[in-house]
Scaffold this motif. Sequence first.
Motif, PDB file in Angstrom:
ATOM      1  N   ARG A 582       0.051  94.273 -32.442  1.00 37.60           N
ATOM      2  CA  ARG A 582      -1.113  94.747 -33.187  1.00 37.60           C
ATOM      3  C   ARG A 582      -1.497  93.745 -34.273  1.00 37.60           C
ATOM      4  O   ARG A 582      -0.871  92.689 -34.434  1.00 37.60           O
ATOM      5  CB  ARG A 582      -0.828  96.128 -33.795  1.00 37.60           C
ATOM      6  CG  ARG A 582      -0.554  97.183 -32.725  1.00 37.60           C
ATOM      7  CD  ARG A 582      -0.514  98.569 -33.314  1.00 37.60           C
ATOM      8  NE  ARG A 582       0.028  99.543 -32.383  1.00 37.60           N
ATOM      9  CZ  ARG A 582       0.336 100.790 -32.702  1.00 37.60           C
ATOM     10  NH1 ARG A 582       0.145 101.214 -33.946  1.00 37.60           N
ATOM     11  NH2 ARG A 582       0.830 101.620 -31.793  1.00 37.60           N
ATOM     12  N   ASP A 583      -2.517  94.120 -35.038  1.00 33.26           N
ATOM     13  CA  ASP A 583      -3.040  93.202 -36.061  1.00 33.26           C
ATOM     14  C   ASP A 583      -2.009  92.861 -37.128  1.00 33.26           C
ATOM     15  O   ASP A 583      -2.119  91.827 -37.794  1.00 33.26           O
ATOM     16  CB  ASP A 583      -4.281  93.819 -36.727  1.00 33.26           C
ATOM     17  CG  ASP A 583      -5.447  93.934 -35.753  1.00 33.26           C
ATOM     18  OD1 ASP A 583      -5.425  93.219 -34.725  1.00 33.26           O
ATOM     19  OD2 ASP A 583      -6.362  94.738 -36.010  1.00 33.26           O
ATOM     20  N   ASP A 584      -1.001  93.731 -37.317  1.00 32.76           N
ATOM     21  CA  ASP A 584       0.030  93.445 -38.322  1.00 32.76           C
ATOM     22  C   ASP A 584       1.116  92.525 -37.781  1.00 32.76           C
ATOM     23  O   ASP A 584       2.122  92.267 -38.464  1.00 32.76           O
ATOM     24  CB  ASP A 584       0.647  94.743 -38.851  1.00 32.76           C
ATOM     25  CG  ASP A 584       1.314  95.575 -37.752  1.00 32.76           C
ATOM     26  OD1 ASP A 584       1.297  95.136 -36.581  1.00 32.76           O
ATOM     27  OD2 ASP A 584       1.847  96.660 -38.065  1.00 32.76           O
ATOM     28  N   ARG A 586       3.086  93.118 -35.265  1.00 32.38           N
ATOM     29  CA  ARG A 586       4.256  93.883 -34.851  1.00 32.38           C
ATOM     30  C   ARG A 586       3.938  94.707 -33.610  1.00 32.38           C
ATOM     31  O   ARG A 586       2.783  95.023 -33.323  1.00 32.38           O
ATOM     32  CB  ARG A 586       4.713  94.819 -35.984  1.00 32.38           C
ATOM     33  CG  ARG A 586       4.851  94.124 -37.331  1.00 32.38           C
ATOM     34  CD  ARG A 586       5.166  95.099 -38.449  1.00 32.38           C
ATOM     35  NE  ARG A 586       6.554  95.506 -38.439  1.00 32.38           N
ATOM     36  CZ  ARG A 586       7.548  94.820 -39.003  1.00 32.38           C
ATOM     37  NH1 ARG A 586       7.287  93.685 -39.630  1.00 32.38           N
ATOM     38  NH2 ARG A 586       8.779  95.252 -38.956  1.00 32.38           N
ATOM     39  N   SER A 628      11.244  90.141 -40.076  1.00 32.51           N
ATOM     40  CA  SER A 628      10.023  89.846 -40.829  1.00 32.51           C
ATOM     41  C   SER A 628      10.294  89.910 -42.323  1.00 32.51           C
ATOM     42  O   SER A 628      11.355  90.351 -42.774  1.00 32.51           O
ATOM     43  CB  SER A 628       8.933  90.850 -40.462  1.00 32.51           C
ATOM     44  OG  SER A 628       9.366  92.168 -40.771  1.00 32.51           O
TER      45      SER A 628
END
Length: 697
Positions: A582-584, A586, A628
């Motif tokens: 996804r955009d994060d 993750r 992360s």
Amino acid sequence: MAFRAFFALPVENFTTATGQSTNAIHGFLSMLLRVLENERPTHVAVAFDEGSTTFRTTEYAEYKAGRDETPVPFKGQVPLIREMLKALGITEVSRENYEADDILATLSTQGAGEGMEVLVVSGDRDTFQLVGDQVTVLYPVQGVTVLNRMTPAAVEEKYGVPPHRYPELAALTGETADNLPGVPGVGPGFASRWINQFDGLENVIARADEIGGKKGESLRAHIPDVLRNRRLNHLLTDMELPVTPADLTIEGGSREAVRQLCDTLEFNTLRDRLLALIPVDGEATAVAQAEERRVIPHLGEWLAGQNGRIAVDVAADAAGVATLIAAADRATTGSADLEVAPEPEAAAWLASDAPKSLHGAKAAWHQLRAAGLELEGVTFDTELASYLCFPGQRTYALPEMLARLLGREVESGDPSGQGELDLGLTDLQAEARERAVAIDDLTELLEQELEKRGASALLTDLELPVQVSLQRMEAIGVAMDDDLLERLEAEFDAHVNAAAAEAYREAGRELNLSSPKQLQEVLFEELKMPRTRKTKTGYTTDAEALSELFAQTGHPFLQHLLVHREQIKLRQIVDTLRKSIRDDGRIHTTFQQTIAATGRLSSFDPNLQNIPARTEEGLRIREAFVVSEGHECLLTADYSQIEMRVMAHLSGDEGLIEAFRGGEDLHRFVGSQVFGVTPSEVTSAMRNKVKAMSYGL
């Protein structure tokens, strides 16, 4: 309807300890209860066929001939249904030489004539001729759980003719179930066109010479069949019966007789609902109680004052964002719109420790979180409870569990469902309230089931806390090294192309390596390899067969083909992982608690449990899961030989217990006992044999 129930419910799941099959009884009573609860009729009758000989078989001996013999497990269930109806105080009617549909036709005609609204529940399309402004047929389209309301408009839309013309259409097309052959080559489309064009079947026959072509010839040749069909599918509306519609109130039931029958039939989930049909002094019946459940206009204010557990349903849009909630207890139900103006009291109650029951609370937690709301205080989850009570089922969706346990039908709340976009807000709120009421009823029933099974603590102490951990894991997700995945994808793609080129060279031509037909041609016709196992589409080319064939022949074409398949699989795994980021940065997989009957978790979207762990390529893919910022490390946790530890505990075997306590390699220790050697002399082959034996045991 009893016969439909027999085939809708697997007989192996509905058999008493004495061997009595009960699936038809259970399904029929569940359907009847649902109709009574949903429609709340004032008068009820159940009609039965009385023997296989009727005035129709007297006229046409082949009528209904050719049907399969009645299944043995079905025999004997109908008398028990009739016995239960008597215990409930519900009138049942039958008459020799006539069919149940004739009884329904007579009673519905009489009822409509007296100004009643009439509902006819039947799986026989002949009853469509009864449909009118005051008569609706509830026709089953899926087992006995989904009933379509066949109104005059619905019949005409489906068949192109008004209800009173439906038997004329059936006379032309025939009825396979009744062994009534129609006009060959004439389906409902042509039949309805002729009936409308010539204003009825009588005129179609009178003017048959005007119909050209082969269908016209076929009609003229089979007019006697059509006339016979029309005589036989006409339902009698003026029979002499021992009762009139006014006599059909539900009364005279015996709670003790119902209890005894439920004990005999081992009906635990239906017992309370059946008993609720018979009023106790000073108490309303279940139908009346359902009608009395009040709907409140301001959900938040009501929730703020509640102390007991409340059932909650969350409706979400296609993006998974909660749009409204509904709540219910034994006397009250209401809903709140989250899109327009979320009620502060409702939001505060959702985030509080106030006890709540939901169906699939983890999904609801994510949906509410997407709308900026928190969900805490879940003390019961009907999906998890259903899983614990009935492990091994295919699905635990709310509609399926309601149909199975309560014999009721509700909307699923899935925004992708056909027609959902056409519904107004009021309809969505009503459906959500209905689901909340259903969850409330299921909670009460499943609490009793869990207690009977001694599994209440499994839900409260294990599954619900695990659910909380899983929803937080899903929300946090795991960080991915997309650059590494991109390089691996390119590398695997190159390997796929290289393996394909080598395979083409060995085959002497290009081919589709994924096509079983083309592979069969190359392997068995051109390269003359030994035949594999025969299937409907030729000789199998599945992975197992090709691996065995390669071990047998060592042919380089097979070597490159197997490499090609393996590299495609790896490339697909990497491609799926990349698309799931996804955009994060993750991946947020979804963990499922209710799939494996053994209690193991599974994951999907994406499946993180199918990444190879014992190959070099699989380990390289796993390197893409990274630590992360803000996190210390990745942690892997696994039970060490948990099944063997349970076995050591249950058996009390001193040798096994000592091996575990001493920290020895268990399989090497057992291997030394089995093969009579020291633990250090146990080879890998010995250890693997012992491991297979131990886990098999």
